[in-house]
Scaffold this motif. Sequence first.
Motif, short mmCIF file in Angstrom:
data_model
loop_
_atom_site.label_atom_id
_atom_site.label_comp_id
_atom_site.label_asym_id
_atom_site.label_seq_id
_atom_site.Cartn_x
_atom_site.Cartn_y
_atom_site.Cartn_z
N PRO A 181 -5.70 -0.37 -21.90
CA PRO A 181 -4.59 0.49 -21.49
C PRO A 181 -4.97 1.49 -20.40
N SER A 182 -6.14 2.11 -20.50
CA SER A 182 -6.52 3.10 -19.50
C SER A 182 -6.79 2.45 -18.15
N GLU A 183 -7.46 1.28 -18.17
CA GLU A 183 -7.75 0.59 -16.91
C GLU A 183 -6.47 0.07 -16.27
N LEU A 184 -5.59 -0.51 -17.07
CA LEU A 184 -4.31 -0.97 -16.52
C LEU A 184 -3.47 0.20 -16.04
N GLY A 185 -3.52 1.31 -16.78
CA GLY A 185 -2.76 2.49 -16.38
C GLY A 185 -3.17 2.99 -15.01
N PHE A 186 -4.45 2.92 -14.70
CA PHE A 186 -4.93 3.32 -13.37
C PHE A 186 -4.31 2.45 -12.29
N TRP A 187 -4.35 1.11 -12.50
CA TRP A 187 -3.80 0.21 -11.49
C TRP A 187 -2.28 0.26 -11.45
N ASP A 188 -1.65 0.56 -12.58
CA ASP A 188 -0.19 0.74 -12.58
C ASP A 188 0.20 1.88 -11.63
N ALA A 189 -0.51 2.99 -11.75
CA ALA A 189 -0.20 4.16 -10.91
C ALA A 189 -0.43 3.84 -9.43
N GLN A 190 -1.55 3.14 -9.15
CA GLN A 190 -1.85 2.78 -7.76
C GLN A 190 -0.78 1.84 -7.20
N LEU A 191 -0.39 0.85 -8.01
CA LEU A 191 0.61 -0.13 -7.57
C LEU A 191 1.96 0.53 -7.33
N ALA A 192 2.36 1.43 -8.22
CA ALA A 192 3.66 2.10 -8.09
C ALA A 192 3.70 2.99 -6.86
N THR A 193 2.60 3.68 -6.56
CA THR A 193 2.55 4.56 -5.38
C THR A 193 2.64 3.75 -4.10
N ALA A 194 1.81 2.72 -4.00
CA ALA A 194 1.83 1.89 -2.79
C ALA A 194 3.12 1.08 -2.68
N GLY A 195 3.59 0.56 -3.81
CA GLY A 195 4.81 -0.24 -3.81
C GLY A 195 6.04 0.56 -3.42
N ALA A 196 6.08 1.82 -3.81
CA ALA A 196 7.22 2.68 -3.46
C ALA A 196 7.32 2.85 -1.95
N ARG A 197 6.18 2.91 -1.28
CA ARG A 197 6.19 3.05 0.18
C ARG A 197 6.77 1.80 0.84
N VAL A 198 6.45 0.63 0.28
CA VAL A 198 7.00 -0.63 0.80
C VAL A 198 8.50 -0.69 0.55
N ILE A 199 8.91 -0.39 -0.67
CA ILE A 199 10.33 -0.49 -1.06
C ILE A 199 11.20 0.43 -0.22
N ARG A 200 10.77 1.66 -0.04
CA ARG A 200 11.58 2.63 0.70
C ARG A 200 11.79 2.19 2.15
N ARG A 201 10.74 1.65 2.75
CA ARG A 201 10.87 1.21 4.16
C ARG A 201 11.73 -0.04 4.26
N ARG A 202 11.58 -0.95 3.34
CA ARG A 202 12.44 -2.14 3.36
C ARG A 202 13.91 -1.75 3.18
N ALA A 203 14.17 -0.84 2.28
CA ALA A 203 15.55 -0.40 2.04
C ALA A 203 16.15 0.24 3.27
N ARG A 204 15.36 1.06 3.96
CA ARG A 204 15.86 1.77 5.14
C ARG A 204 16.19 0.81 6.27
N VAL A 205 15.32 -0.21 6.49
CA VAL A 205 15.57 -1.11 7.61
C VAL A 205 16.77 -2.01 7.32
N ILE A 206 16.96 -2.43 6.08
CA ILE A 206 18.14 -3.22 5.75
C ILE A 206 19.40 -2.39 5.90
N GLU A 207 19.32 -1.12 5.55
CA GLU A 207 20.48 -0.23 5.70
C GLU A 207 20.93 -0.14 7.15
N ARG A 208 19.99 -0.19 8.08
CA ARG A 208 20.34 -0.12 9.50
C ARG A 208 20.68 -1.49 10.08
N LEU A 209 20.03 -2.53 9.57
CA LEU A 209 20.26 -3.87 10.11
C LEU A 209 21.58 -4.47 9.64
#
Length: 376
Positions: free
Chosen positions: A182-210
């Motif tokens: 749980p602790s090791e997965l929790g570390f990678w969960d946090a890393q994945l969510a932080t990096a993934g949020a940056r991808v999601i937000r940019r994809r959402a913004r470009v589709i909103e304009r396109l």
Amino acid sequence: MYLKTLHLRQFRNYLDQQVDFSAPKTILVGANAQGKSNLLEAVELLATLRSHRVSRDRDLVQEGATTAQITAVLEREPGCIDLALRLRSSGRRTISLNQQTLGRHLDFLGTLNAVQFSCLDLELVRGSPERRRTWLDMLLVQLEPIYAHILQQYNQILRQRNALLKGLLATSASSDFPPDTPSELGFWDAQLATAGARVIRRRARVIERLAPLAHTWHQQISGSTETLEVRYLPNVGQEDDDPESVQQAFLAKLQQRAIAEQHQGITLVGPHRDEVELIINQTPARQYGSQGQQRTLVLALKLAELNLIEAIVGETPLLLLDDVLAELDPHRQNQLLSTIQDRFQTLITTTHLSSFDNGWLDSSQILTVQAGQIHS
């Protein structure tokens, strides 16, 4: 922006070929398998550092050679820029601007902007979600070069988390993970969510304009008989621009799918499972769109890309049309050609010139391509 010269050395079937572009529109004419698409691929590599045809650099290096080089002179508003990309069969690349070698790809990306349209792009509609994600990501790389680093960072974290899940699945004798999991997965969960949020937000913004641009083009091409919707469907179910909200939605979804991930040994949550939904008259185009509707949709997306890049970058991108006129009926051909005119520098490949009227031919540079040789 205007591509003045392109020089290919040991690239694909080109031994040593320079092309000087002398008109806003260049028509590359020749039989199939002569090298027309290879030239456009070289320009695509300068724009995105990726090829939509192959994933390995050794497939781009001429057979029997160990290196290939693409150099170009690009005219932009501040002045001319020299671009160079050296490819090696070993996979190691060298990139440079104005004879200065660069250590980071993101310092090179965004120098040349291009929109490519080929018959392979019909897979945008009927292909897998991965095909649409790749299209969206390549557009984002040109609009925001730092996105290449963001996406690479996310994919690296994803690989590491997948390796952990796979290893735990292989070594666990029961359905329960060891106490430290749980602790090791929790570390990678946090890393994945932080990096993934940056991808999601940019994809959402470009589709909103396109999306509204594509909607307008689609209405024009279809004679207002059809309505196109382009929707971004993030796997985590949250496309809010607030990073905290996206991260929390990401973590909550990871908790929901935790048991399934443990049994399958793979990450089931994140932008690597996003979808871009294309809908015509409230019907999914992938399932029900006719070939004509699908072609209209892709054409509308490509014209929207041109408009969006121009609006954000402040200069017109290049347009690369790879044998696409054969895929379009006369109405769609006319729509595309009349939209281009002299507004965008266009490189277009074709096996014959019958699709072009005299006005187009008179205002275009016509080059013949035969077995890796280009002639005026």
